[in-house]
Design a protein around this motif. Structure first.
Motif, short mmCIF file in Angstrom:
data_model
loop_
_atom_site.label_atom_id
_atom_site.label_comp_id
_atom_site.label_asym_id
_atom_site.label_seq_id
_atom_site.Cartn_x
_atom_site.Cartn_y
_atom_site.Cartn_z
N PRO A 75 0.83 -1.21 0.00
CA PRO A 75 0.00 0.00 0.00
C PRO A 75 0.86 1.26 0.00
CG PRO A 75 -0.85 -1.58 1.59
CD PRO A 75 0.46 -2.13 1.07
N VAL A 76 0.52 2.21 -0.85
CA VAL A 76 1.33 3.42 -0.96
C VAL A 76 1.42 4.15 0.37
CG1 VAL A 76 -0.57 4.95 -1.71
CG2 VAL A 76 1.77 5.43 -2.47
N VAL A 77 0.41 4.01 1.22
CA VAL A 77 0.44 4.69 2.52
C VAL A 77 1.56 4.19 3.43
CG1 VAL A 77 -1.92 5.52 2.67
CG2 VAL A 77 -1.44 3.15 3.25
N LEU B 199 -1.91 1.62 -5.40
CA LEU B 199 -2.64 2.85 -5.06
C LEU B 199 -4.06 2.56 -4.60
CD1 LEU B 199 -1.56 5.15 -8.03
CD2 LEU B 199 -0.64 5.10 -5.72
N GLY B 200 -4.45 1.31 -4.58
CA GLY B 200 -5.82 1.00 -4.15
C GLY B 200 -6.27 -0.32 -4.72
N PRO B 201 -7.46 -0.76 -4.31
CA PRO B 201 -7.92 -2.09 -4.71
C PRO B 201 -8.53 -2.16 -6.10
CG PRO B 201 -9.49 -1.08 -3.20
CD PRO B 201 -8.36 -0.11 -3.35
N ARG B 202 -8.82 -1.02 -6.75
CA ARG B 202 -9.43 -1.04 -8.08
C ARG B 202 -8.37 -0.62 -9.10
NH1 ARG B 202 -15.11 -0.52 -6.87
NH2 ARG B 202 -15.45 -1.27 -8.98
N ALA B 203 -8.38 -1.27 -10.26
CA ALA B 203 -7.38 -0.98 -11.30
C ALA B 203 -7.75 0.33 -12.01
CB ALA B 203 -7.32 -2.12 -12.30
N LEU B 204 -6.91 1.33 -11.86
CA LEU B 204 -7.16 2.65 -12.44
C LEU B 204 -6.53 2.77 -13.83
CD1 LEU B 204 -6.20 4.84 -9.34
CD2 LEU B 204 -8.47 3.97 -9.96
N GLY C 130 -5.39 8.30 -14.19
CA GLY C 130 -5.96 8.34 -12.85
C GLY C 130 -4.92 8.00 -11.80
N THR D 56 -2.85 10.99 -11.13
CA THR D 56 -3.59 11.94 -10.28
C THR D 56 -3.53 11.52 -8.81
OG1 THR D 56 -5.07 12.51 -12.08
CG2 THR D 56 -5.87 12.97 -9.86
N VAL D 57 -3.72 10.23 -8.56
CA VAL D 57 -3.69 9.74 -7.18
C VAL D 57 -2.27 9.85 -6.61
CG1 VAL D 57 -3.98 7.69 -5.72
CG2 VAL D 57 -5.70 8.25 -7.45
N ASN E 241 -1.71 13.32 -5.59
CA ASN E 241 -2.46 13.67 -4.38
C ASN E 241 -1.77 13.12 -3.14
OD1 ASN E 241 -5.23 12.74 -2.54
ND2 ASN E 241 -5.04 14.85 -3.20
#
Lengths: 195, 195
Positions: free
Chosen positions: B131-133, B169-174, B178, B181-182, B185
């Motif tokens: 996770p990027v966090v 960057l998250g569980p959905r494939a962007l 996008g 952009t993430v 952010n």
């Protein structure tokens, strides 16, 4: 369900739309990117998302659960919006006219879109809002954004009346489509928590 | 400085680019959105950002510190990329050719872009990355992304060799734009912390 409402300030419902000059057509390029940012994943459509474009007294709605086809490029999306605006004559009273599967148009303004608040959290994106990370991700959020222009005084008044939250997505001012992408990421990850 | 590297898999350097059909030109629409997502804020350019598009043995570079003009719509950005590819004949050996202010082209591939690792953190975006966090925001990140296709085996090997981090960057494939952009952010907010 996630919803986005984008306020268009320069596009007329009866504009002659030239697909070779989308910025010149009331910044239609920006509206197209909002639609695709709201509805598309990589090789997939977000079926639990609806986006309303508020254009000159009309609501152009893209509903992810009914869309058959949406390509990621601006030009093909612009053609869908153009066709929806072209069907505005069939939107009579409160009746919506369907222009293509999942794309409809009806008469309406910001108040009419926001006044049904049942089981929704209306979120105004605002540079001076509280950090989005402080908000527990709502179940049924409605994010309200403006195009490249500021909210008008009247829109601001409606938002004072209807918005449940005023949040900031970060310290830099994003384009509306970028803000939609970040809002989705915040929701997808349960508040930047689940990856 | 923030850098983005986008690997284009379907665009030829000598493609006949029709601005009315960007998806048909090797998904040039996607590359254009990557450029504008990387470089534009609302009414502003990110001067501390550079994006390299890797196209058929060439590196098309947009440098935010030198760009004079970049509009948010796909079509005008596509014209800049088309003009850069048109100048490929002037890119000889290691020399770059400037097509317009802030837009250049030179010969190169992924290895040549990544091998100078001085004071950089090369980040591969990957669905199965951490996770990027969990990552402390790097000072000088280089994010490497693919277009709508998967990384090739050879690109994957280069990334195994050069990437310092592999993050999700998250569980959905962007879409790639996008993801940019993430990533911005995440960096703008110092890891979703400062708003």
């Amino acid at each position: 369900m996630r919803r986005f409402v984008v306020l268009a300030h320069e596009l007329s419902a009866d504009a002659e739309i030239n697909l070779d000059d989308l910025p010149g057509a009331g910044r239609l390029d920006l509206l197209c990117r909002c639609v695709t940012s709201a509805l598309l994943l990589s090789h997939d459509i977000r079926t639990d998302v609806r986006i309303d474009l508020l254009v000159d007294g009309y609501v152009v709605r893209f509903d992810g659960s009914e869309l058959r086809r949406l390509n990621p490029d601006e030009r093909s999306t612009a053609a869908l919006i153009r066709d929806a605006l072209g069907a505005s004559g069939e939107a009579i009273g409160a009746m919506a006219a369907t222009a293509s599967p999942g794309v409809s148009i009806r008469k309406g303004d910001l108040e009419s879109v926001l006044e049904d608040r049942s089981d929704r959290t209306i979120v105004q994106l605002h540079a001076e809002g509280r950090p989005v990370v402080e908000l527990t991700p709502p179940e049924n959020p409605v994010f309200v954004l403006s195009d490249h222009r500021e909210f008008t005084d009247r829109e601001r008044e409606s938002l004072v009346e209807f918005a449940d939250e005023r949040v900031s997505l970060g310290p830099r001012a994003l384009h509306a489509d970028g803000a939609i992408t970040v809002a989705h990421n915040y929701l997808d990850t349960g508040g930047f928590d689940a990856y």
